[in-house]
Write a protein that holds these residues in place. Structure first.
Motif, PDB file in Angstrom:
ATOM      1  N   MET A   1      38.017  22.487  41.168  1.00 17.26           N
ATOM      2  CA  MET A   1      38.499  23.621  41.956  1.00 17.26           C
ATOM      3  C   MET A   1      37.779  23.639  43.292  1.00 17.26           C
ATOM      4  O   MET A   1      36.555  23.586  43.336  1.00 17.26           O
ATOM      5  N   LYS A   2      38.548  23.662  44.334  1.00 17.94           N
ATOM      6  CA  LYS A   2      37.931  23.736  45.655  1.00 17.94           C
ATOM      7  C   LYS A   2      37.464  25.169  45.877  1.00 17.94           C
ATOM      8  O   LYS A   2      38.286  26.078  46.004  1.00 17.94           O
ATOM      9  N   SER A  17      31.774  27.149  38.844  1.00 20.10           N
ATOM     10  CA  SER A  17      31.508  27.372  37.416  1.00 20.10           C
ATOM     11  C   SER A  17      31.835  28.803  37.021  1.00 20.10           C
ATOM     12  O   SER A  17      32.416  29.052  35.952  1.00 20.10           O
ATOM     13  N   GLU A  18      31.482  29.734  37.879  1.00 21.48           N
ATOM     14  CA  GLU A  18      31.802  31.132  37.601  1.00 21.48           C
ATOM     15  C   GLU A  18      33.313  31.370  37.663  1.00 21.48           C
ATOM     16  O   GLU A  18      33.857  32.179  36.898  1.00 21.48           O
ATOM     17  N   VAL A  19      33.982  30.663  38.550  1.00 20.14           N
ATOM     18  CA  VAL A  19      35.442  30.807  38.630  1.00 20.14           C
ATOM     19  C   VAL A  19      36.091  30.304  37.349  1.00 20.14           C
ATOM     20  O   VAL A  19      37.003  30.939  36.813  1.00 20.14           O
ATOM     21  N   PHE A  20      35.625  29.161  36.832  1.00 24.13           N
ATOM     22  CA  PHE A  20      36.202  28.652  35.580  1.00 24.13           C
ATOM     23  C   PHE A  20      35.902  29.606  34.421  1.00 24.13           C
ATOM     24  O   PHE A  20      36.749  29.824  33.555  1.00 24.13           O
ATOM     25  N   GLU A  21      34.726  30.166  34.406  1.00 21.80           N
ATOM     26  CA  GLU A  21      34.392  31.130  33.357  1.00 21.80           C
ATOM     27  C   GLU A  21      35.327  32.331  33.440  1.00 21.80           C
ATOM     28  O   GLU A  21      35.819  32.823  32.410  1.00 21.80           O
ATOM     29  N   ASP A 287      42.641  21.113  43.553  1.00 21.36           N
ATOM     30  CA  ASP A 287      42.199  22.184  44.450  1.00 21.36           C
ATOM     31  C   ASP A 287      42.334  23.572  43.828  1.00 21.36           C
ATOM     32  O   ASP A 287      41.410  24.380  43.904  1.00 21.36           O
ATOM     33  N   TYR A 288      43.520  23.846  43.241  1.00 20.70           N
ATOM     34  CA  TYR A 288      43.749  25.222  42.795  1.00 20.70           C
ATOM     35  C   TYR A 288      44.410  25.271  41.427  1.00 20.70           C
ATOM     36  O   TYR A 288      45.518  24.763  41.235  1.00 20.70           O
ATOM     37  N   THR A 289      43.716  25.875  40.468  1.00 17.91           N
ATOM     38  CA  THR A 289      44.263  26.181  39.145  1.00 17.91           C
ATOM     39  C   THR A 289      44.085  27.673  38.917  1.00 17.91           C
ATOM     40  O   THR A 289      42.962  28.187  38.964  1.00 17.91           O
ATOM     41  N   LEU A 290      45.189  28.363  38.684  1.00 21.78           N
ATOM     42  CA  LEU A 290      45.154  29.818  38.523  1.00 21.78           C
ATOM     43  C   LEU A 290      45.777  30.207  37.194  1.00 21.78           C
ATOM     44  O   LEU A 290      46.621  29.489  36.658  1.00 21.78           O
ATOM     45  N   LEU A 299      45.333  36.232  44.433  1.00 21.94           N
ATOM     46  CA  LEU A 299      44.858  34.937  44.900  1.00 21.94           C
ATOM     47  C   LEU A 299      45.987  34.018  45.338  1.00 21.94           C
ATOM     48  O   LEU A 299      45.869  33.315  46.348  1.00 21.94           O
ATOM     49  N   LEU A 300      47.090  34.003  44.597  1.00 20.82           N
ATOM     50  CA  LEU A 300      48.185  33.128  44.972  1.00 20.82           C
ATOM     51  C   LEU A 300      48.733  33.519  46.345  1.00 20.82           C
ATOM     52  O   LEU A 300      49.005  32.662  47.186  1.00 20.82           O
ATOM     53  N   GLN A 301      48.871  34.798  46.567  1.00 20.44           N
ATOM     54  CA  GLN A 301      49.359  35.257  47.860  1.00 20.44           C
ATOM     55  C   GLN A 301      48.445  34.806  48.980  1.00 20.44           C
ATOM     56  O   GLN A 301      48.899  34.313  50.024  1.00 20.44           O
ATOM     57  N   GLU A 302      47.155  34.940  48.782  1.00 19.66           N
ATOM     58  CA  GLU A 302      46.205  34.527  49.810  1.00 19.66           C
ATOM     59  C   GLU A 302      46.292  33.027  50.061  1.00 19.66           C
ATOM     60  O   GLU A 302      46.274  32.577  51.206  1.00 19.66           O
ATOM     61  N   LEU A 303      46.404  32.241  48.995  1.00 22.89           N
ATOM     62  CA  LEU A 303      46.407  30.784  49.149  1.00 22.89           C
ATOM     63  C   LEU A 303      47.634  30.274  49.887  1.00 22.89           C
ATOM     64  O   LEU A 303      47.537  29.408  50.750  1.00 22.89           O
ATOM     65  N   ILE A 304      48.810  30.808  49.552  1.00 17.93           N
ATOM     66  CA  ILE A 304      50.028  30.263  50.151  1.00 17.93           C
ATOM     67  C   ILE A 304      50.359  30.879  51.513  1.00 17.93           C
ATOM     68  O   ILE A 304      51.298  30.450  52.161  1.00 17.93           O
ATOM     69  N   THR A 305      49.568  31.857  51.926  1.00 23.77           N
ATOM     70  CA  THR A 305      49.766  32.392  53.274  1.00 23.77           C
ATOM     71  C   THR A 305      48.714  31.854  54.252  1.00 23.77           C
ATOM     72  O   THR A 305      48.764  32.161  55.451  1.00 23.77           O
ATOM     73  N   ILE A 306      47.786  31.027  53.738  1.00 22.88           N
ATOM     74  CA  ILE A 306      46.777  30.416  54.617  1.00 22.88           C
ATOM     75  C   ILE A 306      47.436  29.383  55.505  1.00 22.88           C
ATOM     76  O   ILE A 306      48.261  28.586  55.060  1.00 22.88           O
ATOM     77  N   THR A 307      47.098  29.385  56.755  1.00 25.00           N
ATOM     78  CA  THR A 307      47.525  28.327  57.672  1.00 25.00           C
ATOM     79  C   THR A 307      46.300  27.586  58.154  1.00 25.00           C
ATOM     80  O   THR A 307      45.274  28.205  58.490  1.00 25.00           O
TER      81      THR A 307
END
Length: 308
Positions: A1-2, A17-21, A287-290, A299-307
Motif C-alpha cells: 500500500m502506498k 502496517s496500521e492501515v492494514f490493521e 498502491d491502493y486496496t480498500l 478514501l475512494l473519493q479522495e483518491l480518484i479526485t487527486i490530480t
C-alpha cells in the motif's frame, strides 16, 4: 500500500502496517440484501414459460392406469416432453443413461426431451421408461406430488439458490457502483461499468492494453489527468481461490502501472480472515486496496479526485 497522508486524516493511521490493521479489522461480515435469497423475477419467468405444459401434466395426478393415460397425453400434447427434465431438477434436454455395467460391459441408452410436434410409439415408450425408472410416475400416481406446477415452482426456487454466490458478487458491484456514481456526480467525473479496453477507447480515446482478451474492469473512472481502473469482490467464506485472487491483482497492478494507469482494488468479506498473509502481501504491493468501510469514509473519493 502506498502510504498517503489521507490515511492519517481519515483513518488515524500513521503507517502502512496500521492501515492494514484497520483494513482487516473493519472487514464487512455481510452484504446480503433482500434479493440475495431468491430472484423471483427470473424464477417466475421460467415458470411462466412452461406453466401450460405443467398444468397439462397435472392431469396424471392420482391416475391408477398412469402409463396408459400418460401415453394418451403424449399423443395429444407431444410438446409436454420439454418439461420432463425439470421434473427431476435438470436443465439439459438430452440424457445418456448407463443401463448396464454388471455384464462386463457398459451399455447406454439415449433420451431426448427437446420440444417436438409429434411422437412415434417407440419415442413414447422411451418417455414412459424414463419417467417410470426415475420414479416420477409413481410419485404422480400415489399423489405424493399433489400439484405438478407447485412442485416445479419449488424446484425452480431450489435451482435458483445455486446462483446465490454470483448474486453475492454482483451485490458488491451494485453497492460500489452506487457509491462511485455519487462520487462522480459530485465531482464532475466520468465512469464506465464493466469497462473493456474497447469501451474505454471509444468513450475517452485512451488506450488500455489488457492481460487477457476477456478482461472487463468492474469500473473505470477518469479525472482530468488519470484513468482509474477498479476491481471489486466480496468473499464471505474462505478457500484456495483467495490466495490466487490476491496474486492475480499483484500481476494486474504491474501490468497497468507500466501503462501509466492507476489501479484500485476494493475487496471485503470475512473470508479474508482465512487468507490474511496473501492479502497482506498484495496490500503492501499494490498502491491502493480498500474495503467498503474505507470507501464509505471517503478514501475512494479522495483518491480518484487527486490530480498529479
Amino acid at each position: 500500500m502506498k502510504y498517503n497522508s489521507l490515511f492519517s486524516s481519515y483513518l488515524n493511521c500513521s503507517n502502512d502496517s496500521e492501515v492494514f490493521e484497520y483494513f482487516q479489522t473493519t472487514l464487512t461480515d455481510s452484504i446480503t440484501v433482500w434479493n440475495y435469497f431468491v430472484d423471483w423475477q427470473k424464477v417466475l419467468k421460467k415458470f411462466a414459460d412452461m406453466e401450460i405444459h405443467l398444468n397439462t401434466l397435472n392431469y396424471l395426478i392420482g391416475k391408477d392406469n398412469i402409463e396408459e393415460e400418460f401415453a394418451k397425453l403424449l399423443e395429444i400434447s407431444p410438446q409436454i416432453v420439454s418439461v420432463i427434465p425439470i421434473l427431476i431438477a435438470c436443465r439439459t434436454a438430452t440424457f445418456q443413461i448407463l443401463t448396464d455395467y454388471e455384464s462386463g460391459k457398459f451399455s447406454y441408452k439415449s433420451f431426448n426431451f427437446q420440444r417436438q410436434t409429434s411422437l412415434s410409439p417407440s419415442e413414447i415408450e422411451d418417455i414412459l421408461e424414463f419417467t417410470r425408472k426415475t420414479g416420477l410416475l409413481e410419485l404422480f400416481a400415489k399423489k405424493t406430488i399433489k400439484s405438478i406446477p407447485d412442485y416445479v415452482l419449488g424446484i425452480e426456487v431450489g435451482l435458483d439458490t445455486n446462483a446465490r454466490k454470483n448474486r453475492g458478487g454482483n451485490t458488491m458491484e451494485v453497492i460500489l457502483e452506487t457509491l462511485i456514481r455519487d462520487i462522480c456526480e459530485q465531482n464532475n467525473l466520468l465512469y464506465i461499468s464493466q469497462a473493456t479496453s474497447e469501451k474505454i477507447k471509444t468513450a475517452w480515446n485512451i488506450d488500455v492494453e489488457v492481460d487477457k482478451s476477456s478482461r472487463r474492469f468492474d469500473f473505470a473512472v477518469r479525472n482530468q489527468e488519470n484513468l482509474y481502473l477498479i476491481e471489486a469482490n466480496f468473499y464471505g467464506g474462505g478457500g484456495s481461490k483467495l490466495k490466487a485472487t490476491a496474486g492475480e491483482y499483484k500481476t494486474l497492478f504491474d501490468f497497468l502501472s507500466k501503462q501509466g494507469h492507476k489501479f484500485i482494488w476494493v475487496t471485503d468479506g470475512l473470508g479474508w480472515k482465512t487468507a490474511l498473509r496473501p492479502l497482506e502481501e498484495t496490500f503492501r504491493y499494490i498502491d491502493y486496496t480498500l474495503n467498503l468501510n474505507m470507501v464509505i469514509r471517503g478514501l475512494l473519493q479522495e483518491l480518484i479526485t487527486i490530480t498529479d
